[in-house]
Design a protein around this motif. Sequence first.
Motif, short mmCIF file in Angstrom:
data_model
loop_
_atom_site.label_atom_id
_atom_site.label_comp_id
_atom_site.label_asym_id
_atom_site.label_seq_id
_atom_site.Cartn_x
_atom_site.Cartn_y
_atom_site.Cartn_z
N ARG A 67 25.83 -66.68 8.97
CA ARG A 67 24.67 -66.26 10.08
C ARG A 67 24.37 -65.01 9.84
NH1 ARG A 67 24.64 -69.00 15.12
NH2 ARG A 67 25.65 -71.11 14.74
N ARG A 68 25.17 -63.95 9.14
CA ARG A 68 24.37 -62.80 8.60
C ARG A 68 23.51 -63.02 7.65
NH1 ARG A 68 28.88 -60.73 7.23
NH2 ARG A 68 29.42 -59.78 9.25
N LEU A 69 23.89 -63.73 6.34
CA LEU A 69 23.03 -64.03 5.52
C LEU A 69 21.86 -64.83 6.00
CD1 LEU A 69 22.37 -64.37 2.43
CD2 LEU A 69 23.69 -66.55 2.37
N GLU B 268 17.57 -64.86 16.69
CA GLU B 268 18.19 -64.53 17.98
C GLU B 268 19.28 -65.68 17.89
OE1 GLU B 268 18.34 -61.96 19.96
OE2 GLU B 268 17.05 -61.08 18.49
N GLU B 269 19.01 -66.96 17.49
CA GLU B 269 20.19 -67.92 17.72
C GLU B 269 21.36 -67.43 16.66
OE1 GLU B 269 20.45 -72.89 16.90
OE2 GLU B 269 18.49 -71.53 16.78
N ILE C 104 6.15 -66.12 13.19
CA ILE C 104 6.88 -64.93 13.28
C ILE C 104 8.02 -64.99 14.51
CG2 ILE C 104 7.03 -62.53 13.65
CD1 ILE C 104 4.42 -62.09 11.99
N ASP C 105 7.26 -65.62 15.58
CA ASP C 105 7.79 -65.94 16.77
C ASP C 105 8.91 -66.77 16.49
OD1 ASP C 105 6.26 -63.79 17.92
OD2 ASP C 105 4.95 -65.53 18.92
N ASP C 106 8.65 -68.09 15.77
CA ASP C 106 9.87 -69.00 15.43
C ASP C 106 10.76 -68.49 14.90
OD1 ASP C 106 8.35 -70.78 16.86
OD2 ASP C 106 7.40 -71.74 15.25
N THR C 107 10.56 -67.64 13.72
CA THR C 107 11.47 -67.22 12.78
C THR C 107 12.43 -66.01 13.64
OG1 THR C 107 9.83 -66.93 10.89
CG2 THR C 107 11.90 -65.58 10.59
N ARG C 108 11.81 -65.28 14.55
CA ARG C 108 12.86 -64.15 15.42
C ARG C 108 13.57 -65.17 16.29
NH1 ARG C 108 7.87 -60.12 17.12
NH2 ARG C 108 7.82 -58.95 15.01
N ALA C 109 13.26 -66.35 16.79
CA ALA C 109 13.96 -67.24 17.68
C ALA C 109 15.03 -67.61 16.87
CB ALA C 109 13.18 -68.28 18.16
#
Length: 622
Positions: free
Chosen positions: A536-538, A581-582, A573-578
């Motif tokens: 998850r970190r990667l 966060e997940e 970008i919004d999808d990538t940020r989501a």
Amino acid sequence: MDRPVCLIENTADGKFQVNTEATAILSRICQPVVVVAIVGLYRTGKSYLMNKLSGSQKGFDLGSTVQAQTKGIWMRCLPHPTREGHTLVLLDTEGLGDVEKGDKKNDTWIFCLSVLLSSALVYNSKAVIDEDAVEKLHYVGEMAELIKVKSKDNDDDEAEYSSHFPIFIWAVRDVTLKLEFNGKPISEDEYLENALMLHKEADNTQESLEKVERHNRYRDCIRMYFKSRKCFMFDLPTGNKEVLQNMDNVSDDQLSPAFVDQTKKFCDYVYNKAEVKYVDDTHKVTGESLATLATMYTNAISSSNAACMEDVVSNISVAENTAAVKEATQHYETRMKEKVTFPTETLGQIIDLSEECEKEALKIFIKRSFKDNEHKFHQQYMGIIEHKKSEFFKWNDKESRTHCEDLIKSLSKDLEDSLQQGAYIKLGGYQMFKEEMERIEDQYKKEPRKGTKAEEVFQEFKKSKEMLSAVIMNHDKNLSDQQKKVEEEKANKEKLEQQRRMEERQRYEENKKLEHQRRIIEEHFRGVLEKEQNERRLLQERLEAVEQEKARERDMYRSQGQEEQAEMYQMQIDDTRARQEEAKSSGWGPLVVSGLTAAAMTFFPAPAVLAGAAIYGVSRML
């Protein structure tokens, strides 16, 4: 490899197939691979760059005529020059646009397979990046028909390409122009960005719209599909025609110093910036899994079906997890045979040795396992290990029992001979019998390496002589009734004491095994949760890189007043940020603990599983 081999070859019926010699080579490579593929028009010097990356003068066929040399996709594997423990895989491809071939479909397939298999894609062209050069890169606009990210129809497939596609390097050969823009010097990368600049409509006429659409079509794809872009511009190697026709035999001092320096910078960049090939963002591809990827993608594209990354990841997962189970369980078995000398003196010794081997095997399994979200393969792994461990423990007990029974038989030979001769049925015979039994016991205890069944075997021996002992005592007229009663009481006490010690030993061994199982379960939780956390970190790091690239594209569109395109990138970008966060969410922790607990309950007692989960899983929930 001292020579390249064909990885993907053309068949007589116009299809592609994977060469078994190449996949056999890849299957022996257990290291992560960095895959660099080069594509471009035929006779543009692609093979020369591949040979320079391989650190050799020869290898990939350069040719010296107008006829294209390379057919299909050729492969060469070598230790990575700057990354220890990694393998560099170079893919040299058939030249695009070969007039002799006359098959545009073939070219598109070559291009798509190069994109799907590589972690760095080099596009090779000549002279300048102008409208004609961009038009020749029309294959990027055709990839959407042949490459799908998800198995279900998804309108956002193309927007997700940059998360899965390689970095893009444009190598421009035989450059004679000066790097200037509006009269000012510019870098190679700035030259590329200017060449990929999008146009916006001058007016709303149909002609204007079509002209702008033609100009932007492939430029937009290049910007959207690849996570990063880099440009290298190479001078003409030499003005000597004979040298140009013999490039695989000339030394660097026969070439232009500028060209030699540019080639070195290109190789250094590829060595340092081309990353390990990944599938599903977090799983490093080894040579073995690259062979599987090549086979699956080639079969899909050659059968005129779209290559679906999600389906391939699913199939790779099954193959990788199956191999992980096999490799790890085989390692446990091999190491146990190496480390354990049967029989071990105590149960604790074989437990400790087994635990060492289990930890080694578990690390192998966890490192190689991939997307085992339901823990089916983890459960399979645990079952096989527990079965093998049980067999080793049984073998240990059997070896101990055999050794101890042989020892008893040897030590009691005189006793057995005397019994057959009735030597103890006489006055004082009982005392003689007792002394002989005590002698046997004393010698038996002094013998080393009797193993886990030492006490049990001797007690069975003593029990087998109880009836004879009573008969001898009853026939010994030297003993009074009171003495016989005392001897019987003493024997009963010894028998009860021995039973108590056996029960205590059994409880000790059960607790020893339970504690061992608890530690092993804890190790399972530790390994799985730490791997999940690292993945998850990667994933976050990779998503952050994608976000930065998309933000760069968004800002570029905004600077040109193309708000509609900028908004599309903002949505990505919004999808990538989501997704980031997940990945950061702690909600995955309980799911992993719950699933692993259920899998472990199949083979381990509940107290050991719950204790292991409590110590590592629950108390250290991430």
